[in-house]
Enzyme design. Structure first.
Site, PDB file in Angstrom:
ATOM      1  N   THR A  38       0.732  -1.199   0.346  1.00 57.77           N
ATOM      2  CA  THR A  38       0.318  -0.253   0.496  1.00 57.77           C
ATOM      3  C   THR A  38       1.120   1.770  -0.263  1.00 57.77           C
ATOM      4  OG1 THR A  38      -1.752  -1.232   0.897  1.00 57.77           O
ATOM      5  CG2 THR A  38      -1.803   1.266   1.312  1.00 57.77           C
ATOM      6  N   LYS A  46      -0.542   3.917   9.335  1.00 56.96           N
ATOM      7  CA  LYS A  46       0.395   4.133   8.376  1.00 56.96           C
ATOM      8  C   LYS A  46      -0.687   4.424   6.998  1.00 56.96           C
ATOM      9  CE  LYS A  46       1.939   0.158   5.404  1.00 56.96           C
ATOM     10  NZ  LYS A  46       1.599   1.350   3.774  1.00 56.96           N
ATOM     11  N   LYS A  98      -7.448   1.457  -3.745  1.00 58.77           N
ATOM     12  CA  LYS A  98      -7.383   1.421  -2.143  1.00 58.77           C
ATOM     13  C   LYS A  98      -7.375   2.386  -1.263  1.00 58.77           C
ATOM     14  CE  LYS A  98      -5.521  -1.548   1.196  1.00 58.77           C
ATOM     15  NZ  LYS A  98      -4.446  -2.620   2.034  1.00 58.77           N
TER      16      LYS A  98
END
Lengths: 430, 430
Positions: B94, B244, B175
């Site tokens: 990611t 994160k 995402k």
């Protein structure tokens, strides 16, 4: 002519100062508090101890109520019925305007229209209370103000007695919108110094730079020494005190469905700290929400250039956040129909002051959207954005900075980006 | 025909599951990780241990990168130059879309246009990784997708491989906007259960009521058991993981000057918890930010009627907050030109799902401002307001609820009060 007897209830930090000041001025003051130790202390300071609430009120033509909260006021004012006919009643506690108005209504419904009731919250801290130099924001019918004026004057500074137009409730509203600024700036002081520590900046030098910059706030200057010394137990102003005032603001704002994003954000941080046990601790301890160690232990290893760059981030954070805070307070005051010129005058000389409010407040009030220095909403946004991003990179919380940035982004979405930074107020007003 | 060799780097919780699943499917997988223990564990599970990053990549026509962050990706992809000509490279980490695009650009500038690069972040957790049923959001030129498709299919559920239009970066953006919901709902699960505990409600009964109500979220259901058991050390998903992802969101949003008030608020609470030492702890421990004791120790003494009333506040909190979260995610997705129909389909079957998103998402996307149940922005505001006020009276933080209420108040200021509740999206879009 001898001075009239005064009844006084609520001998906490503020009330004790106010009551003993009246004693010094030669008034026979009959003081009561639910804590016997406070009554004893008052007696030792020359006051006349009252054995009960009723005893403190009996045969007094003037009565001052300085207990901590609306529920306490309710039990004091309506538990007994000891005030004589035609007494003048000063409610100096900080309460919601709607509550002050309900007191007036309840007196009417009890048939006590003889009582002259003044809604008169105060500001300025325990030292000014004891010196008789408080700021007082008094709202009442003219006849009541006429009767109580000498007493308001005794307790306030000559330039800081504000007779607020609008009757009962107007004083409390004025106090409340002032506290919007106080509630934000108290956290802001900790947020700025905590962020500075995370940046590796010297705490005292940062504070000096803030003091002489457009980022200055009265609260930052006032809280600084206790923050540096970690003089917190009990310190001078417990977290629960500002939390109570902020609760009045957010509750009133919700009732009006008015957004107070910065003040609400500050409240959330205060509530988190309360859960961590900080309730009775001085509010300058909020710096712990941003930095885990004493900030004075940070010793900078930066070059002069790096220091200047990091310091600018702290100044930008505080300056832009305080600008948005000024817009939030003024827009809420306008919504509540508070006299804005009086509000401006009052704040400039009180605990809610900030250099942003003082330099841009009038532009915000007048909706000019023109900055004295010509900065746009876009410009202010960019400066704050840089500080917020740096804090994120350092994993430093920046609650107010983030909330202020959201307001600015919303303002930009509304097409205000190219207007003067004072136009951010339109994000609250549309 | 024998299956091709696969190089794989990053054998953490997710990567280990993905790599071992490929082993089970009969691929020779050469796995590497900077932690030798992870490589040993992979070997024990039937994988082929690589002695170095270069060793894992050597002569592989297909290579999967599943390390934790963009800086790690950078050192993996550009530290050595071990990929053979015409290799297909799947970046499943990611990362910000802008970073994925910079990888493509750097490959070009290095003359490695022979490499077929696919931006392919995944979602679904370690169990689904090991089962080969992840959601994968893949963006790349058609030719690259053609080459890598079989491998994407091996790792994903048949219905959950999303070929995202827009090329490299589009997968990462998809995402990211999904994680807006995940980042909010993870905190929301704790906020709702913490608030319920403060209200004196039974934790399990509250959770059951949420599950069958419009307040349901996938994250609430998923985190619940660990929250109840305080199965936190290490639990299944450390705070640092969602932090994160949220950091990617707020950083990207700031770059676009797009407001993400709920996700930013969640981030601030995560950062505060990080400061308190919760970084490596399961994110369902965020309930501690709202309630100091195990929530299962609350035993309700309320009457049936009181319980129903208190429970309704919790349901209203979650339902309206999730509605505003849906509006925030969709408006940000629209801003980023994400395919909204695909986004809707993906979310409905992924970790970001909520009943609010599923029932009102299409209305929000189409800007109808018409609710399936006809509730207005005013109606939703009133319900949330009541919950937020009750939390304040209980001194319970309610970070997301407060942030959502500020958005709704802003929406009302924009004149949206009488429109359907899906219109709250216009607060983000104007």
């Amino acid at each position: 002519m001898s001075k009239p007897s005064i009844g006084f209830v609520g001998l906490g930090a503020m009330g004790f100062g106010m009551a003993t000041h009246l004693v010094k001025e030669g008034y026979p003051v009959h003081g009561f508090d639910v804590f016997p130790a406070s009554v004893e202390r008052f007696k030792a300071a020359g006051g006349i101890p009252a054995s009960s609430l009723q005893d403190s009120a009996k045969e007094k033509d003037f009565y001052v109520c300085m207990v901590a909260s609306a529920p306490q006021v309710q039990s004091v004012l309506f538990g007994d019925d000891a005030l004589p006919q035609n007494a003048t009643l000063l409610l100096c506690s900080t309460v919601p305007a709607s509550y002050a108005q309900s007191v007036a209504a309840e007196l009417v419904s009890l048939g006590r229209t003889d009582i002259s009731f003044i809604d008169a919250p105060v500001s300025g801290g325990a030292l000014r209370a004891a010196a008789g130099t408080l700021s007082i924001m008094a709202g009442a019918p003219d006849a009541a103000l006429e009767k109580g004026r000498f007493l308001l004057q005794e307790m306030s500074d000559a330039n800081k007695l504000y007779l607020v137009p609008g009757g009962v409730g107007a004083g409390s509203n004025m106090k409340m919108v002032h506290q919007v600024l106080a509630g934000i700036h108290i956290l802001g002081a900790s947020e700025a110094q905590g962020f500075a520590a995370r940046l590796g900046l010297d705490a005292v030098k940062t504070a000096e730079a803030i003091k002489s910059s457009p980022a200055w706030s009265w609260m930052h200057e006032n809280r600084l020494q206790r923050m540096l010394d970690e003089d917190w137990h009990p310190g001078a102003s417990a977290l629960t005190i500002i939390l109570k005032d902020v609760g009045i603001i957010t509750t009133s704002a919700r009732q009006s469905q008015f957004p107070t994003p910065l003040c609400s954000t500050a409240e959330q941080v205060y509530l988190s700290a309360l859960l961590q046990g900080y309730g009775p601790v001085d509010d300058s301890s909020m710096v712990r929400q941003y930095f885990a160690e004493p900030i004075t232990e940070v010793s900078s290893t930066k070059s002069e250039e790096e220091t200047a760059e990091a310091l600018q981030l702290v100044l930008d954070l505080m300056e832009v956040t305080n600008l948005v805070a000024a817009a939030e307070a003024i827009s809420f005051a306008r919504y509540l129909k508070v006299d804005l010129k009086q509000f401006y005058t009052l704040v400039a000389d009180a605990a809610g002051a900030s250099r942003q409010f003082m330099t841009k407040g009038l532009d915000i009030i007048e909706g000019l959207g023109q900055d004295v220095n010509g900065e746009t909403v876009d410009g202010a946004t960019s400066r704050l954005e840089k500080a917020v991003q740096k804090a994120r990179d350092l994993h430093c919380p920046l609650n107010l900075g983030n909330a202020a940035l959201s307001v600015l982004f919303m303002a930009k979405k509304s097409g205000l980006g190219a207007e003067g930074s004072a136009s951010v107020v339109k994000a609250f007003e549309h």
